[in-house]
Design a protein around this motif. Sequence first.
Motif, PDB file in Angstrom:
ATOM      1  N   ALA A 132      -6.298   4.362   5.367  1.00 44.64           N
ATOM      2  CA  ALA A 132      -7.755   3.397   5.315  1.00 44.64           C
ATOM      3  C   ALA A 132      -9.151   4.016   5.856  1.00 44.64           C
ATOM      4  CB  ALA A 132      -6.763   2.412   6.264  1.00 44.64           C
ATOM      5  N   TRP A 179      -4.131  -1.236   3.826  1.00 43.77           N
ATOM      6  CA  TRP A 179      -3.357   0.640   4.356  1.00 43.77           C
ATOM      7  C   TRP A 179      -3.686   0.490   6.221  1.00 43.77           C
ATOM      8  CZ3 TRP A 179      -6.217   4.090   0.177  1.00 43.77           C
ATOM      9  CH2 TRP A 179      -4.950   4.201  -0.634  1.00 43.77           C
ATOM     10  N   TYR A 180      -4.308  -0.265   6.512  1.00 39.47           N
ATOM     11  CA  TYR A 180      -5.327  -0.511   7.430  1.00 39.47           C
ATOM     12  C   TYR A 180      -3.829  -1.514   8.339  1.00 39.47           C
ATOM     13  CZ  TYR A 180      -6.068  -3.217  12.030  1.00 39.47           C
ATOM     14  OH  TYR A 180      -5.682  -4.029  12.557  1.00 39.47           O
TER      15      TYR A 180
END
Length: 400
Positions: free
Chosen positions: A280, A319-320
């Motif tokens: 991320a 993704w974070y």
Amino acid sequence: MRLLPGPGPVRTLSIATLISTVGNGLWMASSALYLTRIVGLSVPQTGLALTTVALIMLVLSTPTGYLADNLGPRGVSIGCLLALGVTELAMLTVHSLPTFLLVAAPMAVFDAAQRSARGAIIGSAVPPDRRVHTRAYLRAVTNVGITVGAGAAGIGLAIGTREAFLAMIVGDAVSFMLAGLALTRLTPVAPVRHTGSGPRLTALRDRPFLVLTVLDGLLAINFGLLEVAMPLWVADRTDAPHWMIAVVVVVNTVSVVLLQVRMSRGADGIPGAARASRRAGFALLAACLIFSTTAHSSGRLTMALLVLAAVAHVIGELWYSAGGWGLSFGLAPEGAHGQYQGTFAMGHQFGQMLAPVVVTALTLGWGTPGWLLLGALFACAGTLVPPVARWAQSSRPALT
């Protein structure tokens, strides 16, 4: 994406989430105008009021999570959603800053508690290998609900009368109450009573977990890119038509609905979650680099670069989110999911509070160097997550 999964706790949570987030969309789209045009608050007063509410939620995230663990997260969630509905109706009587705070402060308490309780429900009622998937699913449902609510709010905003704003508040209140009633279909989750003389808020004494919370907060600043920096940057620093702002937002929201579950695969375990956070950081770095180039391009190239930057940003955002869910669930001791979810949420909330100031100061204040510095911040924070996660994982026996 199927809107509703098979029968069970995830379906119930999805239904409740969809209902409540339609109301959230109504409030998000109309609150600023309601407070300024109907209540009569100035813009600085509105900012102060909303910041105060955010601070209350930030401070109370861990204590309310602890209460959810000890009292039972299902009951806490239902009770707080019903209380939110009642207090939201009191918003109809607001006529000044003090009266707004009198209503909004308890709402912030109830909201913090129900958010922590939801995390505890997932941690207790969903198998470990499905928790990240469940959070991803609920986030996709959240985006659907907010989109529907914001669309409905557009009708009220077009009418623009006091009655139209009051109707949207009533709609928000009803959504909270219906969501609470929907959760009554959940099987009760047994409370976990604190026993012994040890510390109660163990999450606040878990040093590696707190470091991860800080790193997650730094990565959470990325939400300010879409909400604050991007619109101002497109309007003031590029030759792109202003409707490109809407295009970038649509790219983000549609991607979250379609891809959040898919992009969360592999983040159920702590190593996989840490890698997702690292990826991320670098995806957000790429987004910042691309955004910075749009000040020096022109025409269709600028528009293409903005879409490319939006894609890189939303990949980083997905993704974070997956990394944060995997770490917060994977590192929480059984029976303490409420307070650990509440503590981890503090990082996200703090990052979002910092975001408007940080992103505007760096991107609009410094231009290209500011974009590069912001991207480097994301990449550094993401890179630090895996070693800190290993530290946190190795400390679990000592904590238990």
